[in-house]
Design a protein around this motif. Structure first.
Motif, PDB file in Angstrom:
ATOM      1  N   LEU A  23      70.222  39.522  37.862  1.00 60.93           N
ATOM      2  CA  LEU A  23      68.929  40.204  37.848  1.00 60.93           C
ATOM      3  C   LEU A  23      68.589  40.718  36.454  1.00 60.93           C
ATOM      4  O   LEU A  23      67.449  40.604  36.006  1.00 60.93           O
ATOM      5  N   VAL A  24      69.546  41.287  35.735  1.00 65.79           N
ATOM      6  CA  VAL A  24      69.272  41.801  34.391  1.00 65.79           C
ATOM      7  C   VAL A  24      68.737  40.696  33.487  1.00 65.79           C
ATOM      8  O   VAL A  24      67.839  40.931  32.671  1.00 65.79           O
ATOM      9  N   LEU A  25      69.247  39.476  33.626  1.00 70.25           N
ATOM     10  CA  LEU A  25      68.788  38.358  32.797  1.00 70.25           C
ATOM     11  C   LEU A  25      67.390  37.912  33.197  1.00 70.25           C
ATOM     12  O   LEU A  25      66.562  37.588  32.341  1.00 70.25           O
ATOM     13  N   ALA A  26      67.106  37.892  34.498  1.00 67.52           N
ATOM     14  CA  ALA A  26      65.757  37.540  34.957  1.00 67.52           C
ATOM     15  C   ALA A  26      64.747  38.570  34.451  1.00 67.52           C
ATOM     16  O   ALA A  26      63.659  38.211  33.989  1.00 67.52           O
ATOM     17  N   LEU A  27      65.112  39.857  34.532  1.00 68.43           N
ATOM     18  CA  LEU A  27      64.210  40.916  34.061  1.00 68.43           C
ATOM     19  C   LEU A  27      63.972  40.802  32.556  1.00 68.43           C
ATOM     20  O   LEU A  27      62.850  40.975  32.075  1.00 68.43           O
ATOM     21  N   GLY A  33      61.605  44.391  29.198  1.00 69.82           N
ATOM     22  CA  GLY A  33      62.215  45.313  28.246  1.00 69.82           C
ATOM     23  C   GLY A  33      63.333  46.138  28.857  1.00 69.82           C
ATOM     24  O   GLY A  33      63.682  47.205  28.365  1.00 69.82           O
ATOM     25  N   ILE A  34      63.946  45.626  29.939  1.00 71.23           N
ATOM     26  CA  ILE A  34      65.042  46.341  30.608  1.00 71.23           C
ATOM     27  C   ILE A  34      66.161  46.633  29.612  1.00 71.23           C
ATOM     28  O   ILE A  34      66.481  45.795  28.776  1.00 71.23           O
ATOM     29  N   LEU A  35      66.716  47.821  29.693  1.00 68.31           N
ATOM     30  CA  LEU A  35      67.859  48.162  28.845  1.00 68.31           C
ATOM     31  C   LEU A  35      69.146  47.598  29.442  1.00 68.31           C
ATOM     32  O   LEU A  35      69.235  47.397  30.659  1.00 68.31           O
ATOM     33  N   HIS A  36      70.115  47.376  28.597  1.00 66.83           N
ATOM     34  CA  HIS A  36      71.470  46.985  29.013  1.00 66.83           C
ATOM     35  C   HIS A  36      72.382  47.281  27.837  1.00 66.83           C
ATOM     36  O   HIS A  36      72.896  46.400  27.169  1.00 66.83           O
ATOM     37  N   ARG A  37      72.564  48.552  27.562  1.00 67.78           N
ATOM     38  CA  ARG A  37      73.276  48.991  26.359  1.00 67.78           C
ATOM     39  C   ARG A  37      74.725  48.503  26.303  1.00 67.78           C
ATOM     40  O   ARG A  37      75.259  48.281  25.231  1.00 67.78           O
ATOM     41  N   CYS A  38      75.379  48.342  27.464  1.00 65.00           N
ATOM     42  CA  CYS A  38      76.784  47.917  27.464  1.00 65.00           C
ATOM     43  C   CYS A  38      76.919  46.398  27.530  1.00 65.00           C
ATOM     44  O   CYS A  38      78.032  45.885  27.634  1.00 65.00           O
ATOM     45  N   SER A  79      71.161  46.422  37.664  1.00 71.58           N
ATOM     46  CA  SER A  79      70.662  45.043  37.661  1.00 71.58           C
ATOM     47  C   SER A  79      71.682  44.058  37.096  1.00 71.58           C
ATOM     48  O   SER A  79      71.623  42.867  37.400  1.00 71.58           O
ATOM     49  N   CYS A  80      72.634  44.552  36.318  1.00 76.00           N
ATOM     50  CA  CYS A  80      73.656  43.655  35.762  1.00 76.00           C
ATOM     51  C   CYS A  80      74.664  43.207  36.815  1.00 76.00           C
ATOM     52  O   CYS A  80      75.428  42.283  36.576  1.00 76.00           O
ATOM     53  N   GLN A  81      74.657  43.836  37.977  1.00 81.19           N
ATOM     54  CA  GLN A  81      75.632  43.524  39.023  1.00 81.19           C
ATOM     55  C   GLN A  81      74.995  42.860  40.239  1.00 81.19           C
ATOM     56  O   GLN A  81      75.612  42.755  41.295  1.00 81.19           O
ATOM     57  N   ILE A  82      73.740  42.401  40.086  1.00 81.83           N
ATOM     58  CA  ILE A  82      72.991  41.822  41.207  1.00 81.83           C
ATOM     59  C   ILE A  82      72.623  40.384  40.887  1.00 81.83           C
ATOM     60  O   ILE A  82      72.172  40.086  39.779  1.00 81.83           O
ATOM     61  N   PRO A  92      62.131  48.961  37.073  1.00 84.02           N
ATOM     62  CA  PRO A  92      63.191  49.278  36.106  1.00 84.02           C
ATOM     63  C   PRO A  92      63.084  50.764  35.749  1.00 84.02           C
ATOM     64  O   PRO A  92      61.993  51.256  35.494  1.00 84.02           O
ATOM     65  N   LEU A  93      64.206  51.455  35.734  1.00 89.78           N
ATOM     66  CA  LEU A  93      64.167  52.898  35.475  1.00 89.78           C
ATOM     67  C   LEU A  93      64.309  53.247  34.008  1.00 89.78           C
ATOM     68  O   LEU A  93      63.968  54.359  33.605  1.00 89.78           O
ATOM     69  N   GLN A  94      64.810  52.320  33.194  1.00 90.31           N
ATOM     70  CA  GLN A  94      64.884  52.538  31.751  1.00 90.31           C
ATOM     71  C   GLN A  94      64.520  51.241  31.038  1.00 90.31           C
ATOM     72  O   GLN A  94      65.132  50.202  31.290  1.00 90.31           O
TER      73      GLN A  94
END
Length: 118
Positions: A23-27, A33-38, A79-82, A92-94
């Motif tokens: 999901l994080v990649l689709a977003l 502009g979804i964050l994924h700092r880690c 979203s990184c785990q879905i 998206p919350l951030q």
């Protein structure tokens, strides 16, 4: 292909996700502009989303443990785990524009750490 409808932005976005895509990649691909700092490894919670419809029933142990640690279990998902395997509507919350932060390294194609589902 699953459709991800994104709300909570200046205008809603519909993303045609690839079956089994994180999901994080689709977003990210959809321009949210979804964050994924880690880098999408379930360590930081910046990629969290709130579901309006289509919330997946299962989650990874890493997601559950991180959400419990941050007192977010039941209020947000990572979203990184879905995986995208059905239609979803979410906010998206951030985001980069909402926080002024930049996303971290690009998440891998597969879920990290190796998923154990609960």
């Amino acid at each position: 292909m699953p459709t991800v409808t994104v709300t909570g932005l200046p205008s809603p976005i519909r993303i045609e996700a690839h079956e089994g895509e994180r999901l994080v990649l689709a977003l990210e691909r959809g321009g949210t502009g979804i964050l994924h700092r880690c880098g999408g490894a379930a360590r930081c919670t910046t990629c969290r989303v709130k579901f309006e419809a289509g919330e997946p029933e299962r989650m990874t142990v890493a997601e559950r443990d991180k959400l419990q640690e941050k007192d977010l279990l039941g209020t947000a998902r990572l979203s990184c785990q879905i995986l995208c395997d059905h239609d979803m509507t979410l906010t998206p919350l951030q985001t980069e524009s909402g926080t002024g932060l930049e996303a971290g390294k690009a998440p891998a194609e597969q879920i990290e750490p190796d998923p154990v589902w609960v």
